[in-house]
Design an enzyme around this catalytic site. Structure first.
Site, PDB file in Angstrom:
ATOM      1  CG  HIS A   1     -10.357  -0.825  18.682  1.00 43.14           C
ATOM      2  ND1 HIS A   1     -11.215  -0.628  18.051  1.00 43.14           N
ATOM      3  CD2 HIS A   1      -9.905   0.458  19.098  1.00 43.14           C
ATOM      4  CE1 HIS A   1     -11.450   0.938  17.904  1.00 43.14           C
ATOM      5  NE2 HIS A   1     -10.609   1.294  18.453  1.00 43.14           N
TER       6      HIS A   1
ATOM      7  CG  ASP B   1     -14.281  -1.790  16.549  1.00 40.85           C
ATOM      8  OD1 ASP B   1     -13.520  -2.780  17.530  1.00 40.85           O
ATOM      9  OD2 ASP B   1     -13.703  -0.910  16.294  1.00 40.85           O
TER      10      ASP B   1
ATOM     11  CB  SER C   1     -12.336   4.272  19.733  1.00 39.21           C
ATOM     12  OG  SER C   1     -11.144   4.444  18.369  1.00 39.21           O
TER      13      SER C   1
END
Length: 371
Positions: free
Chosen positions: A108, A138, A219
């Site tokens: 993402h 992911d 992230s």
């Protein structure tokens, strides 16, 4: 036509969903031996303190943490479109050769990018090549060309983690101005399962739970154990009012397995049925009125690959799949998980399907999703 318009709206809503960012924190308490009181008749030996202090781990690891910049094409009037920064995240150099370095990050973080730039510890920027991604887990793998004086972060055994273990997170919260920020915490729990919505559909993601002050930009960053080894890629957080300290990382053992398959094949190879489905709980009752009253769960065929085995077998749009190999199917996530965790490419499967009020059976061989 009404059903097609509904599917179009439903698909748009799925694409609009996003995964929440994640990071984790760590605390270390080194026990240093107290000096021994001595006399002339006592032999004295020097006792070394532990070398795994937070500072040592950070100094050894931080060069391998990079900034990941997602750039997208933006039209500029009558001028040629240009790349503009759409978002930033973190990444980890986990292997390299004399000619290139491989970087782990979250899907993402780079999804939809027209160009991906990597910001290194020394301020230099390199354009990355996207090797491949796996939206369901992911994970994305990037590559930068060149010989870099950076030691890759050693990968540890995430299966060895226990609740209460100390961990460190290094990443780029709120953008590159705060690059390689260090936080500290513990493993709150292992073997957690979190349901996430991705661009490839809903998925139950296996994660490590950790207490953390999580901020956008972390992230794709590293979760590191007390030995300075990579044990997770920070990916998710629970973001609700009044909720704190609920962060999640993808375990390193899963990350590296996925990454090696991406490097080998450009993607994760999984069984392919050839049909896109929607859970009955998301279908308006108007389209379900011909089903028997007893059929409350299942998935409706929204589109079918005309070249697939299931199309050749006769499955049609609006057919309702209620079981696969005798296993009842509740929704699209359950069908996807059964396909990807219980079956393999080349396996033969049997579907029980309702078309209106009639029950049909289809038996087909699973193909591969490899492009």
């Amino acid at each position: 036509m009404m059903f097609k318009r509904f599917l179009s709206m439903f698909t748009a809503s799925l694409i609009g969903s996003a995964i929440t960012l994640a990071s984790v924190q760590y605390f270390d308490s080194n026990q240093v031996e107290q000096p021994v009181e001595t006399t002339e008749n006592v032999n004295v030996e020097k006792v070394a303190a532990s070398s795994n202090s937070i500072s040592d781990i950070v100094e050894h690891s931080s060069k391998a943490i990079v900034g990941v910049v997602n750039k997208k094409n933006q039209p500029d009037g009558f001028q040629p479109s240009k790349e503009v920064t759409s978002g930033t995240g973190s990444g980890v150099i986990y292997k390299k050769t004399d000619k290139e370095a491989f970087i782990l990050t979250n899907n993402h973080v780079i999804e939809g990018a027209g160009q991906i730039d990597i910001s290194l510890y020394n301020g230099k920027v390199a354009e990355a090549e996207l090797i491949g991604t796996d939206p369901l887990t992911d994970i994305a793998v990037l590559k930068i060309k060149g010989n870099y004086d950076i030691a890759p972060l050693k990968v540890g055994d995430s299966d060895a983690l226990r609740a209460g273990d100390q961990v460190i997170a290094i990443g780029n919260p709120l953008g590159l101005d705060l690059s390689r920020t260090v936080t500290q915490g513990i493993v709150s729990a292992v073997n957690r399962t979190i349901e996430v919505t991705t661009s490839a559909g809903d998925w139950d993601l296996d994660v490590i739970q950790t207490d953390a002050a999580i901020n956008p930009g972390n992230s794709g960053g590293a979760l590191i154990n007390a030995s300075g080894e990579l044990v997770g890629i920070n990916s998710l957080k629970i973001s609700e009012n009044g909720v704190e300290g609920l962060g999640f990382a993808i375990p390193s053992n899963e990350v590296t397995t996925i990454a090696e398959e991406i490097i080998k094949n450009g993607q994760v190879v999984r069984p392919y049925l050839g049909v896109s489905v929607v859970g009955l709980d998301k279908i308006p009752p108007f389209y379900l009125q011909d089903l028997p009253d007893a059929v409350k769960k299942g998935v409706m065929a929204a589109s079918i690959d005309e070249n697939s085995e299931i199309a050749k077998a006769g499955l049609k749009v609006q057919d309702v799949i209620v079981s696969i190999n005798g296993k009842s199917i509740k929704d699209e996530g359950e069908l996807r998980k059964f396909l990807y965790t219980k079956l393999s490419v080349g396996d033969q499967v049997t579907l029980e399907v309702y078309r209106g009020g009639e029950k049909h059976t289809f038996t087909v061989k699973l193909a591969s999703n490899k492009r």
